[in-house]
Design an enzyme around this catalytic site. Structure first.
Site, PDB file in Angstrom:
ATOM      1  N   SER A 142       0.826  -1.217   0.000  1.00 13.17           N
ATOM      2  CA  SER A 142       0.000   0.000   0.000  1.00 13.17           C
ATOM      3  C   SER A 142       0.861   1.269   0.000  1.00 13.17           C
ATOM      4  O   SER A 142       1.920   1.320   0.633  1.00 13.17           O
ATOM      5  CB  SER A 142      -0.896   0.024   1.231  1.00 13.17           C
ATOM      6  OG  SER A 142      -1.633  -1.166   1.314  1.00 13.17           O
ATOM      7  N   SER A 174       2.562  -3.212   8.174  1.00 15.74           N
ATOM      8  CA  SER A 174       2.529  -3.826   9.510  1.00 15.74           C
ATOM      9  C   SER A 174       3.908  -4.319   9.913  1.00 15.74           C
ATOM     10  O   SER A 174       4.594  -4.983   9.125  1.00 15.74           O
ATOM     11  CB  SER A 174       1.552  -5.006   9.528  1.00 15.74           C
ATOM     12  OG  SER A 174       0.265  -4.582   9.187  1.00 15.74           O
ATOM     13  N   GLU A 257      -2.065 -18.020   1.152  1.00 11.67           N
ATOM     14  CA  GLU A 257      -2.566 -18.263   2.507  1.00 11.67           C
ATOM     15  C   GLU A 257      -4.044 -18.585   2.539  1.00 11.67           C
ATOM     16  O   GLU A 257      -4.565 -18.983   3.570  1.00 11.67           O
ATOM     17  CB  GLU A 257      -2.340 -17.008   3.331  1.00 11.67           C
ATOM     18  CG  GLU A 257      -1.204 -17.114   4.300  1.00 11.67           C
ATOM     19  CD  GLU A 257      -1.354 -16.073   5.384  1.00 11.67           C
ATOM     20  OE1 GLU A 257      -1.714 -14.946   5.057  1.00 11.67           O
ATOM     21  OE2 GLU A 257      -1.105 -16.413   6.545  1.00 11.67           O
ATOM     22  N   GLU A 391     -16.000  -3.221   0.604  1.00  5.02           N
ATOM     23  CA  GLU A 391     -16.540  -2.795  -0.692  1.00  5.02           C
ATOM     24  C   GLU A 391     -15.846  -3.545  -1.827  1.00  5.02           C
ATOM     25  O   GLU A 391     -16.493  -3.981  -2.791  1.00  5.02           O
ATOM     26  CB  GLU A 391     -16.339  -1.272  -0.883  1.00  5.02           C
ATOM     27  CG  GLU A 391     -17.211  -0.391   0.001  1.00  5.02           C
ATOM     28  CD  GLU A 391     -16.718  -0.305   1.449  1.00  5.02           C
ATOM     29  OE1 GLU A 391     -15.574  -0.734   1.711  1.00  5.02           O
ATOM     30  OE2 GLU A 391     -17.473   0.170   2.302  1.00  5.02           O
TER      31      GLU A 391
HETATM   32  C1  LIG Z   1      -4.516  -3.280  10.295  1.00  3.25           C
HETATM   33  C2  LIG Z   1      -4.042  -3.082   8.897  1.00  3.25           C
HETATM   34  C3  LIG Z   1      -2.839  -3.632   8.513  1.00  3.25           C
HETATM   35  C4  LIG Z   1      -2.355  -3.418   7.214  1.00  3.25           C
HETATM   36  N1  LIG Z   1      -1.143  -3.954   6.873  1.00  3.25           N
HETATM   37  C5  LIG Z   1      -0.646  -3.729   5.642  1.00  3.25           C
HETATM   38  C6  LIG Z   1       0.645  -4.212   5.279  1.00  3.25           C
HETATM   39  O1  LIG Z   1       1.315  -4.862   6.074  1.00  3.25           O
HETATM   40  N2  LIG Z   1       1.127  -3.918   4.060  1.00  3.25           N
HETATM   41  C7  LIG Z   1       0.413  -3.193   3.154  1.00  3.25           C
HETATM   42  O2  LIG Z   1       0.905  -2.993   2.046  1.00  3.25           O
HETATM   43  N3  LIG Z   1      -0.813  -2.695   3.451  1.00  3.25           N
HETATM   44  C8  LIG Z   1      -1.353  -2.943   4.674  1.00  3.25           C
HETATM   45  N4  LIG Z   1      -2.594  -2.440   5.018  1.00  3.25           N
HETATM   46  C9  LIG Z   1      -3.268  -1.549   4.070  1.00  3.25           C
HETATM   47  C10 LIG Z   1      -4.504  -2.145   3.420  1.00  3.25           C
HETATM   48  O3  LIG Z   1      -4.130  -3.111   2.484  1.00  3.25           O
HETATM   49  C11 LIG Z   1      -5.255  -0.971   2.770  1.00  3.25           C
HETATM   50  O4  LIG Z   1      -5.690  -0.138   3.820  1.00  3.25           O
HETATM   51  C12 LIG Z   1      -6.429  -1.442   1.947  1.00  3.25           C
HETATM   52  O5  LIG Z   1      -5.990  -2.088   0.798  1.00  3.25           O
HETATM   53  C13 LIG Z   1      -7.344  -0.250   1.546  1.00  3.25           C
HETATM   54  O6  LIG Z   1      -6.583   0.725   0.908  1.00  3.25           O
HETATM   55  P1  LIG Z   1      -6.665   2.262   1.388  1.00  3.25           P
HETATM   56  O7  LIG Z   1      -6.497   2.317   2.875  1.00  3.25           O
HETATM   57  O8  LIG Z   1      -5.709   3.041   0.536  1.00  3.25           O
HETATM   58  O9  LIG Z   1      -8.151   2.718   1.073  1.00  3.25           O
HETATM   59  P2  LIG Z   1      -8.742   3.114  -0.347  1.00  3.25           P
HETATM   60  O10 LIG Z   1      -8.403   2.077  -1.333  1.00  3.25           O
HETATM   61  O11 LIG Z   1      -8.360   4.517  -0.646  1.00  3.25           O
HETATM   62  O12 LIG Z   1     -10.290   3.041  -0.046  1.00  3.25           O
HETATM   63  C14 LIG Z   1     -11.005   4.105   0.627  1.00  3.25           C
HETATM   64  C15 LIG Z   1     -12.479   3.731   0.623  1.00  3.25           C
HETATM   65  O13 LIG Z   1     -12.957   3.639  -0.747  1.00  3.25           O
HETATM   66  C16 LIG Z   1     -13.531   2.361  -0.977  1.00  3.25           C
HETATM   67  N5  LIG Z   1     -13.227   1.901  -2.331  1.00  3.25           N
HETATM   68  C17 LIG Z   1     -12.022   1.889  -2.926  1.00  3.25           C
HETATM   69  N6  LIG Z   1     -12.126   1.369  -4.174  1.00  3.25           N
HETATM   70  C18 LIG Z   1     -13.425   1.057  -4.358  1.00  3.25           C
HETATM   71  C19 LIG Z   1     -14.155   0.479  -5.436  1.00  3.25           C
HETATM   72  N7  LIG Z   1     -13.564   0.131  -6.575  1.00  3.25           N
HETATM   73  N8  LIG Z   1     -15.491   0.282  -5.265  1.00  3.25           N
HETATM   74  C20 LIG Z   1     -16.112   0.620  -4.092  1.00  3.25           C
HETATM   75  N9  LIG Z   1     -15.465   1.192  -3.054  1.00  3.25           N
HETATM   76  C21 LIG Z   1     -14.147   1.394  -3.174  1.00  3.25           C
HETATM   77  C22 LIG Z   1     -12.873   1.446   0.047  1.00  3.25           C
HETATM   78  O14 LIG Z   1     -13.691   0.308   0.317  1.00  3.25           O
HETATM   79  C23 LIG Z   1     -12.742   2.367   1.248  1.00  3.25           C
HETATM   80  O15 LIG Z   1     -13.952   2.415   1.967  1.00  3.25           O
HETATM   81  C24 LIG Z   1      -3.108  -2.648   6.291  1.00  3.25           C
HETATM   82  C25 LIG Z   1      -4.333  -2.088   6.692  1.00  3.25           C
HETATM   83  C26 LIG Z   1      -4.801  -2.297   7.966  1.00  3.25           C
HETATM   84  C27 LIG Z   1      -6.113  -1.687   8.370  1.00  3.25           C
END
Ligand SMILES: Cc1cc2nc3c(=O)[nH]c(=O)nc-3n(C[C@H](O)[C@H](O)[C@H](O)COP(=O)(O)OP(=O)(O)OC[C@H]3O[C@@H](n4cnc5c(N)ncnc54)[C@H](O)[C@@H]3O)c2cc1C
Length: 406
Positions: A142, A174, A257, A391
């Site tokens: 991410s 993480s 996994e 989503e």
């Molecule tokens: C506890 C935790 C641990 C994590 N650990 C890691 C890690 O180790 N390595 C890593 O790389 N990442 C990690 N992540 C990140 C995680 O993979 C991302 O938070 C996740 O992929 C969502 O991306 P974003 O936060 O950029 O949200 P966004 O993608 O910006 O989404 C924002 C909102 O828009 C919605 N949305 C986005 N696209 C669409 C669509 N096409 N249709 C409908 N709705 C949509 C989403 O559902 C969300 O509600 C972690 C996240 C958490 C919470």
């Protein structure tokens, strides 16, 4: 590897690993856990038992005695256990209440990716240190502008002779601050189409120019980080798979996994539900009525019980599919959605049962006896975001499962 070395690799670890039957395997594991877990937990209190230090200590203990590489081939020092036995392992660990792993990226994603795509030198360098847990891994996917839309990632890896020069930022990584290595996705060809210009790199987190900044969560913990790469020079030999061929590897890694991912989560949820029932039976309203007798609470707990049972059956179906080599993203998405949303619901109900006491907050902050419920209530908010948001999973189910238009 010689036959003798192979035998030695297969003979590693407690005897139950070589049990003739699944029942013998389960019984041996249960008795091993019943001795080893209390011995290592010792005098640790409930808060400390969930600390990173104890999680790492337990994980390293398991690795030291040979309980790692369960599904890896014997040639690589693994146990070549069937998926069914791996599931039993995770199930019994969850039932015994073992602490959650810290190096889950190393064991669950990096190792199978290396086994499938690594060259001989990469396997020899990295696999033994995952096996003994001496190196912890994180996953750098991410970025601030690339989460659900992962292919929008921008971290650049410019080729310079026999090195790549990394510039950019990852986020939500993480355990990056306690990891020695990071499996990351970087853009190696900015002119290619989005998915085509990405490579997988194995990056030493101690390299000059790597900076981790922990992000504090609402629970007070700081499990994830921002990670900055400022002219970080990585040897070209750190690339896993072909240059610009990283997307295919990342998609394959996401599948590794899937088959055993849910078993321990659903088992833990069953145990949490039982604890919630005990809590609701103890707690009383002002009129003396037990919270368990309050119709809304009773109905919510019954509904959670039914759903948890259904999820258990779904997890078994996914395992059977995987054993037949038919992993389906749609059933995993359905279970991820159900598990994460109902797990949150379980802690919503716990907050209702606790009433005003819930406002005291996590134990780590307030020292309150019921603080564990508050901590987990807050933590579970992350579960509908990590490993694909609700989503995104609904989109997968709609498009790939139900055949609805995009
Ligand atoms: C506890 C935790 C641990 C994590 N650990 C890691 C890690 O180790 N390595 C890593 O790389 N990442 C990690 N992540 C990140 C995680 O993979 C991302 O938070 C996740 O992929 C969502 O991306 P974003 O936060 O950029 O949200 P966004 O993608 O910006 O989404 C924002 C909102 O828009 C919605 N949305 C986005 N696209 C669409 C669509 N096409 N249709 C409908 N709705 C949509 C989403 O559902 C969300 O509600 C972690 C996240 C958490 C919470």
């Amino acid at each position: 590897m010689s036959a003798a070395t192979r035998l030695e690799a297969g003979a590693r670890g407690p005897a139950f690993l070589r049990a003739d039957s699944d029942a013998g395997f389960r019984a041996g594991l249960k008795s091993w856990l019943a001795t080893e877990l209390p011995a290592l937990a010792g005098a640790r209190g409930p808060a400390e038992a969930n600390s990173i230090a104890f999680r790492l200590a337990w994980e390293s203990h398991c690795c030291r005695v040979g309980l790692s590489g369960l599904g890896w081939p014997l040639e690589e020092g693994g146990h070549a256990l069937s998926l069914a036995r791996q599931a039993i392992y995770h199930e019994e660990c969850a039932r015994a209440g073992t602490p959650l792993p810290v190096n889950m990226i190393g064991h669950g994603i990096v190792a199978p990716t290396l086994l499938a795509f690594g060259d001989a030198a990469q396997k020899a360098r990295f696999l033994p240190r995952i096996l003994d847990n001496s190196e912890v891994w994180c996953q750098g996917y991410s970025e601030p502008g690339a989460g659900s839309d992962l292919a929008a990632l921008r971290l650049s890896a410019r080729r310079d002779g026999e090195e790549y020069v990394l510039n950019g930022q990852k986020i939500w990584t993480s355990f990056a601050d306690l990891s020695q290595w990071c499996l990351l996705l970087a853009r190696t060809d900015a002119s290619a189409t989005r998915h085509a210009g990405i490579s997988v790199l194995l990056v030493d987190m101690s390299l000059q120019g790597v900076t981790c900044r922990p992000i504090r969560q609402i629970t007070g913990e700081a499990d994830f980080n921002e990670v900055f790469f400022d002219n970080v020079r990585v040897p070209a030999s750190a690339r896993l798979g072909p240059e610009n061929g990283g997307w295919r590897l990342a998609m394959a890694a996401a599948n590794f996994e899937r088959s055993t991912y849910f078993v321990p989560r659903v088992v833990r949820m069953q145990a949490e539900l039982e604890a919630l029932i005990r809590l609701a039976a103890e707690r009383r309203q002002a009129d003396g009525c037990a919270m368990l007798e309050v119709p809304g609470i009773r109905a919510a707990i019954t509904d959670l019980g039914l759903k948890t049972h259904a999820m258990r059956l779904m997890a078994e179906d996914i395992l059977t599919e995987a054993e037949r080599g038919q992993t389906s993203g749609v059933s995993s998405s359905t279970l991820k959605l159900l598990w994460s949303e109902n797990h949150q619901r379980l802690f919503d109900v716990a907050m209702e049962v606790l009433g005003p006491e819930a406002a005291l907050g996590p134990q780590e902050v307030s020292g309150a006896a019921q603080g564990r419920w508050a901590r987990d209530y807050l933590w579970t908010r992350a579960e509908t975001i990590l490993a694909g948001t609700s989503e995104v999973h609904r989109n997968i189910i709609a498009e790939r499962g139900l055949g609805l238009p995009k």
